[in-house]
Enzyme design. Structure first.
Site, PDB file in Angstrom:
ATOM      1  CB  THR A 151      -0.918   0.005   1.235  1.00  0.00           C
ATOM      2  OG1 THR A 151      -1.662  -1.207   1.272  1.00  0.00           O
ATOM      3  CG2 THR A 151      -1.862   1.186   1.207  1.00  0.00           C
ATOM      4  CE1 TYR A 153     -17.049   0.742  -1.782  1.00  0.00           C
ATOM      5  CE2 TYR A 153     -17.550  -1.018  -3.324  1.00  0.00           C
ATOM      6  CZ  TYR A 153     -17.836   0.216  -2.790  1.00  0.00           C
ATOM      7  OH  TYR A 153     -18.912   0.932  -3.264  1.00  0.00           O
ATOM      8  CE1 TYR A 157      -1.357  -4.740   6.377  1.00  0.00           C
ATOM      9  CE2 TYR A 157      -1.307  -4.276   4.024  1.00  0.00           C
ATOM     10  CZ  TYR A 157      -1.248  -3.839   5.337  1.00  0.00           C
ATOM     11  OH  TYR A 157      -1.071  -2.497   5.593  1.00  0.00           O
ATOM     12  NE  ARG A 213      -3.453   1.889   4.175  1.00  0.00           N
ATOM     13  CZ  ARG A 213      -3.335   3.045   3.527  1.00  0.00           C
ATOM     14  NH1 ARG A 213      -4.200   3.366   2.582  1.00  0.00           N
ATOM     15  NH2 ARG A 213      -2.368   3.893   3.825  1.00  0.00           N
ATOM     16  CE  LYS A 239       2.133  -4.336   6.925  1.00  0.00           C
ATOM     17  NZ  LYS A 239       2.306  -3.492   5.708  1.00  0.00           N
ATOM     18  CB  ILE A 251       5.771  -5.545   6.930  1.00  0.00           C
ATOM     19  CG1 ILE A 251       6.237  -6.991   6.729  1.00  0.00           C
ATOM     20  CG2 ILE A 251       5.792  -4.797   5.599  1.00  0.00           C
ATOM     21  CD1 ILE A 251       5.379  -7.806   5.771  1.00  0.00           C
TER      22      ILE A 251
END
Length: 290
Positions: free
Chosen positions: A47, A110, A136, A141, A164, A206
């Protein structure tokens, strides 16, 4: 255990020129800066790379350039994710992954799938991926949280090697660490909570801020992994203002201004992101100067 992904990985930014094109000299400078700073591995097309704004041809060229500059000095992880499961599989199938140690794939954003939908999404990806898969989870987000139960269920799959975790709920992180199968990596996706996660038994991070302060951040995590928590937390407290500044007006605008201030690469971003305000720029510059 997948030892090559313990410690500090950094989610590389994509340096741009002022005209919006990729600054390949800046990419070279950034990779060399991270390697010199003793980062353990590099994450490409995360990202933080503004990958949502990169075209397919730009992604291919950027990956090829980073592979060439890295020259196999550090392990590489590539971000391939999305909210269309078949499209993610198609991208994995069409990408040369021979230089990569793992695929980092984000929870579908989304669509807001159920936990079973998240499980089936990742199961299909790990069935197709020719290299290991890192989960992840970043609800801020994606608008959906992958629960600890779902993560631990996925951890039983042969080709899923870790997560992550950027959930923001430390209790969930602790549950995963406590109940994970042997060899399953728990990597923090939150710079401020990375050291506490390591102290609790996690495997590293990360990081975003790690590319701006590679020596300091990677040493902090190494100290944490070695059980030298007092020294490690002393380093964290020094870096906390930088972490705050990096995310105050959105990622990667903050870290890019830090990199510009340090002379590593420019701070240009692509819309809908914009550069940091003059006020934040001054705070960043003062922190680095002092």
């Amino acid at each position: 255990m997948n030892e090559f992904l313990r410690g500090t990985g950094v989610a590389l930014v994509t340096p741009f020129k002022n005209d919006g094109t990729i600054d390949y000299d800046g990419v070279t400078s950034l990779v060399e800066f991270c390697i010199k700073g003793k980062i353990e591995y590099l994450v490409v097309l995360g990202t933080t790379a503004e990958s949502a704004t990169l075209t397919k041809s730009e992604k291919k060229a950027l990956v090829a350039h980073i592979v060439q500059v890295n020259k196999k000095r550090l392990p590489l992880v590539i971000g391939i994710g999305g909210n269309n499961t078949q499209a993610v599989i198609d991208e994995i199938d069409s990408t040369d992954l021979s230089d990569f140690a793992a695929v980092l794939s984000v929870v579908p954003m989304y669509n807001k799938p159920s936990q079973e939908g998240i499980y089936q999404h990742y199961k299909k990806i790990q069935d197709h991926a020719p290299i290991p898969v890192l989960l992840y989870n970043v609800p801020s987000r994606t608008a959906i949280n992958m629960t600890a139960e779902t993560t631990l269920r996925l951890a039983q799959l042969d080709n899923v090697i870790g997560v992550k975790e950027a959930v923001g709920d430390f209790t969930q992180v602790l549950q995963i660490i406590k109940e994970r199968p042997e060899g399953f990596l728990v990597l923090s996706g939150d710079d401020a909570l990375a050291l506490p996660a390591v102290a609790a038994g996690g495997d590293g991070v990360i990081s975003v801020i790690g590319q701006g302060f590679p020596d300091e951040f990677s040493e902090m995590i190494r100290l944490g992994l070695a059980g030298e928590t007092q020294k490690a937390f002393s380093e964290l407290y020094k870096l906390l203002p930088a972490v705050d500044h990096a995310f105050a007006e959105g990622n990667p605008a903050g870290i890019k201004h830090m990199l510009k201030t340090k002379g590593v690469c420019g701070d240009a971003v692509r819309l809908p992101l914009i550069n940091v305000s003059d006020e934040l720029a001054e705070k960043i510059e003062n922190f680095i100067a002092n």
